[in-house]
Each structure stands twice: as C-alpha cells, then as structure tokens.
Enzyme design. Structure first.
Site, PDB file in Angstrom:
ATOM      1  N   ASP A  49       0.819  -1.212   0.000  1.00 10.11           N
ATOM      2  CA  ASP A  49       0.000   0.000   0.000  1.00 10.11           C
ATOM      3  C   ASP A  49       0.859   1.272   0.000  1.00 10.11           C
ATOM      4  OD1 ASP A  49      -2.038  -1.725   0.080  1.00 10.11           O
ATOM      5  OD2 ASP A  49      -2.766  -1.201   2.106  1.00 10.11           O
ATOM      6  N   GLU A  51       3.811   1.805  -1.229  1.00  7.59           N
ATOM      7  CA  GLU A  51       4.397   2.057  -2.548  1.00  7.59           C
ATOM      8  C   GLU A  51       3.367   2.695  -3.469  1.00  7.59           C
ATOM      9  OE1 GLU A  51       7.645   1.517  -3.707  1.00  7.59           O
ATOM     10  OE2 GLU A  51       7.854   1.485  -1.515  1.00  7.59           O
ATOM     11  N   TYR A  52       2.154   2.129  -3.401  1.00  7.98           N
ATOM     12  CA  TYR A  52       1.071   2.667  -4.221  1.00  7.98           C
ATOM     13  C   TYR A  52       0.871   4.148  -3.895  1.00  7.98           C
ATOM     14  CZ  TYR A  52      -3.527   3.252  -6.360  1.00  7.98           C
ATOM     15  OH  TYR A  52      -4.566   3.701  -7.128  1.00  7.98           O
ATOM     16  N   LYS A 136     -27.578 -12.992  -8.921  1.00  6.80           N
ATOM     17  CA  LYS A 136     -28.348 -11.737  -8.859  1.00  6.80           C
ATOM     18  C   LYS A 136     -27.845 -10.953  -7.651  1.00  6.80           C
ATOM     19  CE  LYS A 136     -32.926  -9.792  -9.265  1.00  6.80           C
ATOM     20  NZ  LYS A 136     -32.601  -8.682  -8.381  1.00  6.80           N
ATOM     21  N   LYS A 335     -35.448 -15.751  -7.698  1.00 12.78           N
ATOM     22  CA  LYS A 335     -35.086 -15.143  -6.420  1.00 12.78           C
ATOM     23  C   LYS A 335     -35.126 -16.150  -5.271  1.00 12.78           C
ATOM     24  CE  LYS A 335     -36.546 -10.871  -5.860  1.00 12.78           C
ATOM     25  NZ  LYS A 335     -36.242  -9.445  -5.727  1.00 12.78           N
ATOM     26  N   CYS A 430     -33.760 -14.107  37.371  1.00 12.24           N
ATOM     27  CA  CYS A 430     -33.864 -15.086  36.290  1.00 12.24           C
ATOM     28  C   CYS A 430     -35.332 -15.459  36.068  1.00 12.24           C
ATOM     29  CB  CYS A 430     -33.055 -16.332  36.639  1.00 12.24           C
ATOM     30  SG  CYS A 430     -33.301 -17.689  35.489  1.00 12.24           S
ATOM     31  N   CYS A 433     -35.826 -19.319  37.195  1.00  8.30           N
ATOM     32  CA  CYS A 433     -35.703 -19.792  38.575  1.00  8.30           C
ATOM     33  C   CYS A 433     -35.761 -18.668  39.609  1.00  8.30           C
ATOM     34  CB  CYS A 433     -34.404 -20.577  38.742  1.00  8.30           C
ATOM     35  SG  CYS A 433     -32.947 -19.516  38.678  1.00  8.30           S
ATOM     36  N   CYS A 448     -27.745 -15.571  34.949  1.00  9.25           N
ATOM     37  CA  CYS A 448     -28.494 -16.039  36.100  1.00  9.25           C
ATOM     38  C   CYS A 448     -27.497 -16.681  37.064  1.00  9.25           C
ATOM     39  CB  CYS A 448     -29.508 -17.079  35.627  1.00  9.25           C
ATOM     40  SG  CYS A 448     -30.138 -18.110  36.946  1.00  9.25           S
ATOM     41  N   CYS A 454     -31.344 -23.698  38.484  1.00  5.09           N
ATOM     42  CA  CYS A 454     -32.057 -23.205  37.309  1.00  5.09           C
ATOM     43  C   CYS A 454     -32.184 -24.342  36.292  1.00  5.09           C
ATOM     44  CB  CYS A 454     -31.270 -22.040  36.712  1.00  5.09           C
ATOM     45  SG  CYS A 454     -32.080 -21.301  35.308  1.00  5.09           S
TER      46      CYS A 454
HETATM   47  O1  D41 Z   1     -27.312  -9.065 -10.574  1.00  2.00           O
HETATM   48  C1  D41 Z   1     -28.264  -8.461 -11.039  1.00  2.00           C
HETATM   49  N1  D41 Z   1     -28.997  -7.713 -10.236  1.00  2.00           N
HETATM   50  C2  D41 Z   1     -28.617  -8.585 -12.489  1.00  2.00           C
HETATM   51  C3  D41 Z   1     -29.542  -7.707 -13.017  1.00  2.00           C
HETATM   52  C4  D41 Z   1     -28.011  -9.525 -13.325  1.00  2.00           C
HETATM   53  N2  D41 Z   1     -27.092 -10.412 -12.840  1.00  2.00           N
HETATM   54  N3  D41 Z   1     -28.333  -9.600 -14.622  1.00  2.00           N
HETATM   55  C5  D41 Z   1     -29.231  -8.746 -15.163  1.00  2.00           C
HETATM   56  N4  D41 Z   1     -29.502  -8.851 -16.463  1.00  2.00           N
HETATM   57  C6  D41 Z   1     -30.352  -8.026 -17.022  1.00  2.00           C
HETATM   58  C7  D41 Z   1     -30.603  -8.170 -18.494  1.00  2.00           C
HETATM   59  C8  D41 Z   1     -31.047  -9.570 -18.809  1.00  2.00           C
HETATM   60  C9  D41 Z   1     -31.654  -7.223 -18.953  1.00  2.00           C
HETATM   61  C10 D41 Z   1     -29.335  -7.902 -19.234  1.00  2.00           C
HETATM   62  C11 D41 Z   1     -29.871  -7.751 -14.381  1.00  2.00           C
HETATM   63  C12 D41 Z   1     -30.779  -6.904 -15.024  1.00  2.00           C
HETATM   64  N5  D41 Z   1     -30.996  -7.052 -16.347  1.00  2.00           N
HETATM   65  C13 D41 Z   1     -31.497  -5.813 -14.362  1.00  2.00           C
HETATM   66  N6  D41 Z   1     -31.265  -5.348 -13.165  1.00  2.00           N
HETATM   67  C14 D41 Z   1     -32.131  -4.361 -12.899  1.00  2.00           C
HETATM   68  C15 D41 Z   1     -32.931  -4.209 -13.952  1.00  2.00           C
HETATM   69  C16 D41 Z   1     -32.533  -5.108 -14.892  1.00  2.00           C
END
Ligand code: D41
Length: 800
Positions: A49, A51-52, A136, A335, A430, A433, A448, A454
């Site tokens: 760090d 050096e950076y 996601k 999800k 407690c 008890c 307690c 207890c």
């Molecule tokens: O990780 C995400 N939240 C995520 C969102 C993801 N891994 N892929 C995504 N791919 C798309 C498309 C298919 C339209 C390219 C997205 C989203 N859309 C997205 N996130 C919020 C609106 C759309």
C-alpha cells in the site's frame, strides 16, 4: 501475463506526447491502474500500500505542476471531487430493462418451456438452447459509458429511461477501470452491471459509523445505495463500493460478441470486473441444479445476492425472443425466498442458556421470511437492544439468512407507536428460577446466578458435575443426562443420589417410547438392567470426593481445577468456604477479584446453599477436610484484609501503616469523629476513608471480618502442629508404590505441608521410590538425596 494488461495503453499514450513529465505521468497512470486492478479485481495485490501511495502522490504533484497533464482517466480523480448541488439527469441511449421474477421451480420449468416454444416457432426445428446463469447481486443497477475506451459517464438505472448522473461517485470505485484495456476500444460502449458493497466492507463501515456515533446501515444494499447517492464524492471514496458487469447497452465501433458468455469474457479481457460464479447450462434441470448449489454456497460469498438470473446465452436467440412490455422474454430472475421482512415486536422474552447467559429474544407477529414463518428473533444482549433501541410495539426489520438464527436488524422509527413504549430493561431476576442476575464489568452478557437450581442450566451443570475430574461418575453420559433432566428425575443435583433402579428403567422406557424404538431385549420380553445397576453403583461410588474436586464439581463460574485446589488448601472445609465473605477469598493467593466475586456470589445465593445441604443429606461427604491452613494467618493480618476491601486511596502501604499504629478492623469500625486525626493519614485519604465508613454496611463488614479473623486464628494452632511436619520439604515420587496411587501419595505429602515436585534436584528433600523406579532414582543416588519407601513415608506422615 496479467502484468501486461495495460502495457499497450502505455505505449499508445506515451507515443502521442513529448515531454518527459508527460511520459512519466502516463506511466504512473498506467502503473497505478494496473495495481488497482490487481488489488480490487484480481484480489492479488502487486505492491505494498505504501508504494502505491508514493506513486499516487507523485502523479498528483505532477498534475498540480502541469495541469495540462490531467486526463479524464487519471486515478487521481478517484479520491472524489467538489460536492455537487444535485445530480444531473442522464437519458439512457438504450433503456435499462427490468427483469421478471420467479420463486418456484414450476416457474422455471414454465420459463424453459416458453423459451423452447418461442424458438421452435421461428425457423429452427429443434434448437440447441444454452442458458447463461449469473448471480443476482443485491446492489444497484448502473450504466457505465466508455468513449474511445475512456470512462466518461455513469448513471443510475432510474426509471429505466432516465437516471441520475453519478459519474464522480463511480470514478471513486477502484475496481472500475477508468480506461478499458484494449488497443482498439469501441467508439461508444455502455456497460451495465451492479454496484454493491462487500459484506466485510459493510461491517467495517458500520463499525466506523458506530464509533462516530452515526446511524448504522441496515444491510449492504442500503449502505451501497447511500454511498452511491452521495453528492460529495469524497464520502463515496471512503466507502469501498464494488462493481460486477452483466449486460450491455449502446455499442458503436466494435462488433457485438455472439453470446452473453462471450460478452462477459470480452469485458473481463478489458479489465472490467465480472463475477466468476457463473455457468452455462441446458434445460430447466440445469438451471435448478445451479440454483440449489449456489443457495448452499450463498453464505460463504463475499457479497450478498438475492437470487440468480437465467439468460438465453445466444444473442441471436435473445433477439428472436424479444420483449414483453419492459422485460426481456429471454431472461428471468430466480429469487431466493426473502431474507428480510417487516414485522411487529409483540414482546421481549428472556431465554436462559446453558451457562446461565440471558439472551433477550423478540417475540414477533408471525412473518414469512427466508422461506419460513418466524415468530421470534434474537436480540443478542442488553447492549444490542439499547443500541438498536428495540421496544415492544416497534416495527422492525427482521432477517433470516440461511440456517442462522433470525435476528432483529433495525427499528423503523417512523412507525413507533405514540406514546412511545418504554425502553428495554434487563431483568433483575432469572425468569426461569428467580435467582438474581449479575452482569460483570466489561461483559455484555447478563447471567443467572441460579447455577444448577435453574432448570435451563441443569443439564450443563450435571454434565460438569459428573465429569471425570470432578465427581467422576462413570457411565453418566450425555444421553442419560438429557433424559434425567427432561423427564424430571433430576431437579437438584442431589436427586442424582436418590435415583433407584426402577427410576432408571422407567426413564429408559419413556425415552425409547418417545423415540419410537423398541430395544431388542424388550422384543425378547426381557429388560436390560445391567447398565442401570452399574450407573447406580457409579453414582454411589462418587459420594466421597476429595474436597477440592467437590468444589470444582459445583460449577462455580471461573472456578477451575487449580482455583478449587487453592481454596480447599487454604480454607480447608466446606463449612468455612460456604460461609466465607468475599474479602476472605480476595486475600487468597492466585485468586483475582473476578474469581473471588464469582465464588462469593455463588454462596450468597440461598438456592445454592439449599442444594448443598441436600447433597450432604443425600450422603455426599467431601474427604480430606482440615482446619484452615497455617499459612492463612499471614493473610489475616489487619493490613492485608484492609487492603482487600479496596477502600479508595487506602493503598497497601497505608494499610500497613495503620496496622503498625495498632489499628484493628474493629477499632476502625468504631472510630469516632475525632479519632481520624490520630490515624496520621493525609487529609484526602482521611476524607476517602470517612466517606467509605459512612456507607451503609461497610462498618458491619469490618466487624464481621474482625470476628471471622479471630475465629480463624483460634482454629489455627492445631493446624500448625501437623502442618509443620513436612513444611519446607520437597518430595519426588518415582515408580509404582505398593498401595498408594501417585495422587494419594501426593495428597498425603501436601496435607502434611510438604511439596511434590516432578524432577530430582539438589533441592529435593526425599525421593519416594516404588517398583520399577527409573532415572529419577539414579539421579537421587547420584546427588545423595535420601530415598524413602512407601512404608517409610507413611510412617513419617501418619505415624502408621
Ligand atoms: O445481478 C443483477 N442484479 C442482475 C440484473 C443480473 N445479474 N443480470 C441482469 N440482467 C439483465 C438483463 C437480462 C436485462 C441484461 C440484471 C438486469 N438485467 C437488471 N437489473 C435491474 C434491472 C434489470
């Protein structure tokens, strides 16, 4: 190979300028970005760090000296600039779509069918369909614009058409390249992805917020959102945001890769961060398998995700499928069941753990979160409740991650009822008890003091009591303890000694019944009784423990084997130990204030006293009790006892002075107002002592201690007589003695005031040698140390 990532940029850059300073600046920019990329994207730092920082400073100074050298891709811009008045608006060249969500397996099977049917309806008879899967991320969608390879603008998704200009904030995100690592960058490239905060950075941020007395963020997503939407980019720079790319908007001046997978590979090759948890699979089963695997892995990831995203991999197929309203037909988000939810705190219960730890638990209006309905969530401890200020009636955010215990994350203060409910107070007794609750200094956990009285602590206490180094009850294992407590055969530990054969057999029958097993012996019309007979025998055999083991077995907090030994050695009898005041434990060697207090606390509890009585009544009789050790007389000097009372300003030296002036504990308790002058103490010490004496109970404590002191000293001469016998003598045991075990012989020697050492030296007084004595005996002969047989030892010690 990674080291060459940016080298070509350096060459082009350098070729277009002339001055040595400009050359140096270009090299510094390239170097700094290479190190950033290694650190933030590859997770493989290339320089220290410090050096950076040096290189960074050099570039900063160059740019200050020659403002013409400033470029839009300079890493010096990453520290943030002047605060904005407001965010500008950015119209997305290609709208940022939303994703349809799915939760059930059936939704995914339906998705797969729709895709197949959609593509079959086109020209292909039976097309090969590959799905690309991304995680996601639980962050914020963002668009990064690169013009001729240089980062020029970042915008939030907004409503998908117009977002906010967060360019300056995004420039501070170290993992986002300020210049793409490619010799032929596209004229325009809009990279889409998610801005997020890693769990570790989130924890550090909240720690900082706590330290600064600022509000904490409820989760990494909120923290990322709050950091990205900062008008002051210098604040954003402190927050350590990250980025993962997953999509594309406008592209001009370069061919579009053929698939999603190829797009991510292209990004990666240009130094754009892409998450490496991804896959290309076929069919609904392939999708669901990945989903399940990642669900298992989820808690180990460095960042939070709320599901996975499935996309048809081939861009031509994607185009063929098209869109429904504003979401692509070719993609779907699968999800995880929600992990956080809002609910209402209906009550705060206190649970008692195995060690007596009291844990506050929020009783909640039932809420579906993370795939199950939860009705309570841990609040950890008193301090945590205070910090989060959770009150009955509050609306709270609860979280259930994976298989961890649900917890209350934060209170939604806007929804607190009026008038505000009372703040939480820890119980003084407690809930199980009724024993009093203590919380030691520096500890977050209230406990307690009920010990084995207890019920919640009973199992643990029993386990400890029966263990080998304590009462050594052979055969009283985990399962029997569980059953004995659960079926209520043992309420106090003394009940152990009242168990009958039929109790044990009945217990076993009930346990088998509950578990739905029929033992082989029962099937044969017999009942196994041997184990029960053995257990009864083992319990009976444990009735005569050495006093120190018995003390250890009581399970007093902080009292381990050696403390128990010290207490037993110095005070000698249970009768004294169980009635001794705190100050007496305080004057024992090797016993600190916390330990002394724990012992005194244990015996102050009337329930523990009762349980002790019951044990003695049940026939348990500690062995080897003796009068207090003669050594104790030194610790009973007025000055030592006074010192143990920790009277403010009264140092050990001052206590000594008082003693030399003839002050006793009783005379101090009876001191009249005009008597203080004669103590000869400095005015401030005098005042402190006066104040201490005016506190209720302190005079009584002095009198009590004075009485105890006299009583103990009276008992002592007897002790002195048989104590002196081996005092100052050191023994070494070797070989197998004819009748005594090593422990028994040691105990005899120690009881007579002698010491037992492990090896022979010139200081050894006697070596006690048995059969097959080895090198120690030789050494003793060499050094001319006296050698005893067991019989000779017994003769000296007990006159046998
Ligand atoms: O990780 C995400 N939240 C995520 C969102 C993801 N891994 N892929 C995504 N791919 C798309 C498309 C298919 C339209 C390219 C997205 C989203 N859309 C997205 N996130 C919020 C609106 C759309």
């Amino acid at each position: 190979m990674q080291n060459d990532l940016f080298s070509e940029i350096a060459v082009t850059d350098v070729a277009s300028v002339i001055t040595p300073e400009a050359q140096r600046a270009a090299i510094l920019r390239t170097e700094l970005e290479r190190h950033s990329h290694a650190y933030y994207v590859l997770d493989a730092p290339t320089i220290p760090d410090g050096e950076y920082d040096k290189l960074f400073l050099e570039l900063q100074q160059l740019e200050e000296q020659f403002p013409a050298l400033r470029t839009p891709d300079s890493p010096t811009l990453r520290v943030g600039g002047a605060p904005l008045a407001e965010f500008g608006q950015v119209q997305h060249a290609v709208p940022m779509l939303s994703l349809n969500n799915a939760f059930e397996d059936a939704d995914i099977q339906a998705f797969d069918r729709r895709i197949s049917e959609g593509l079959e309806a086109g020209s292909h008879a039976s097309p090969q369909i590959d799905y690309a899967i991304d995680l996601k991320f639980d962050g914020l969608a963002i668009n990064l614009r690169y013009v001729n390879g240089v980062f020029t603008q970042a915008a939030t998704r907004g409503d998908g058409f117009v977002g906010e200009d967060v360019t300056e904030n995004i420039r501070t995100v170290r993992s986002i390249p300020l210049r793409l690592n490619t010799p032929k960058p596209p004229a325009i490239l809009d990279i889409r992805g998610e801005v997020l905060m890693f769990k570790s950075d989130f924890a550090r941020l909240n720690q900082r917020q706590r330290d600064a007395g600022s509000k904490e963020f409820a989760n990494p997503r909120n923290a990322a959102a709050g950091s990205l939407r900062q008008l002051d980019s210098k604040v954003t720079a402190q927050r350590h945001l990250r980025f993962f790319a997953y999509g594309i908007g406008l592209l001009e001046g370069a061919p579009l890769p053929e698939s999603h997978r190829a797009l991510l590979d292209w990004y990666q090759s240009m130094g754009v961060p892409v998450c490496d948890e991804n896959a290309v699979v076929q069919g609904a089963d392939g999708l669901l398998n990945f989903y399940r695997a990642i669900q298992v892995k989820r808690s180990t990831l460095a960042y939070e995700i709320d599901g996975v995203v499935y996309k048809v991999n081939d861009f031509a197929q994607q185009e063929e499928l098209g869109f429904v309203s504003r979401a692509p037909r070719f993609a779907i988000a699968h999800k995880f069941p929600a992990e956080e939810a809002l609910t209402i705190v209906q009550g705060i219960d206190i649970q008692v753990g195995r060690t007596g730890a009291l844990t506050p638990v929020a009783r909640l209006a039932p809420v579906f979160v993370g795939g199950v309905t939860i009705t309570n969530a841990t609040l950890h401890n008193e301090d945590e409740i205070r910090r989060k200020d959770v009150r009955i009636g509050d609306t709270v955010i609860v979280r259930r991650a994976g298989d961890v215990i649900p917890e209350v994350l934060a209170v939604v203060l806007e929804r607190r009822p009026e008038p505000a409910p009372a703040a939480f107070e820890m119980l003084k007794n407690c809930p199980v008890c009724g024993s009093h609750v203590v919380r030691e200094v520096g500890e977050a956990i209230a406990r307690c003091t009920g010990g084995w009285f207890c019920s919640a602590q009973r199992k643990e206490a029993l386990r400890h009591f029966a263990a080998r180094k304590m009462m050594d009850i052979d055969g009283l294992g985990e399962r029997y303890i569980e059953n004995l407590v659960e079926f209520d055969y043992v309420r106090g530990i003394a009940d152990l000694y009242k168990l009958t054969l039929s109790d044990l057999l009945e217990m076993k029958r009930r346990a088998d019944e509950r578990e739905g097993v029929i033992p082989e012996t029962v099937q044969q019309g017999k009942i196994a009784t041997k184990w029960a007979e053995n257990l009864i025998l083992a319990i009976d055999n444990s009735k005569r423990p050495p006093i120190e083991r018995f003390l250890f077995a009581l399970g007093i907090r902080h009292v381990g084997e050696s403390t128990a030994k010290t207490v037993a050695e110095w005070l000698g009898s249970l009768a004294l130990i169980r009635r001794a005041p705190l100050s007496l434990f305080l004057v024992l060697p090797d016993i600190g204030p916390a330990v002394a207090e724990a012992i005194a606390d244990f015996f102050i509890e009337e329930k523990n006293q009762q349980a002790l009585d019951e044990l003695l009544l049940a026939g348990v009789a500690p062995q080897g009790e003796h009068p207090p050790s003669a050594k104790l007389s030194q610790q009973l000097e007025t000055s030592v006892l006074l010192s143990a009372l920790s009277i403010p300003k009264l140092t050990a030296t001052r206590c000594k002075q008082l003693q030399e002036r003839g002050v006793t504990l009783a005379s101090l308790a009876a001191i009249a107002d005009d008597g203080f002058v004669q103590l000869g103490l400095p005015a401030d010490v005098n005042l402190a002592l006066r104040e201490w004496l005016s506190v209720a109970n302190n005079k009584a404590q002095l009198n009590q201690l004075d009485y105890l002191r006299k009583m103990l000293l009276e008992q002592m001469p007897e002790a002195l007589a048989n104590e002196g016998l081996l005092a100052g003598k050191t023994f070494v045991l070797t070989g197998t003695l004819p009748s005594l075990s090593r422990e028994q012989a040691s105990a005899l020697i120690e009881a007579a005031g002698g010491k037992v050492a492990g090896s022979v030296s010139k200081k050894t007084s006697y070596v006690v040698a048995g059969d097959e004595a080895g090198s120690k005996l030789l050494k003793a002969q060499e050094l001319g140390v006296s050698i005893l047989t067991e019989a000779e030892l017994l003769q000296i010690v007990v006159g046998a």
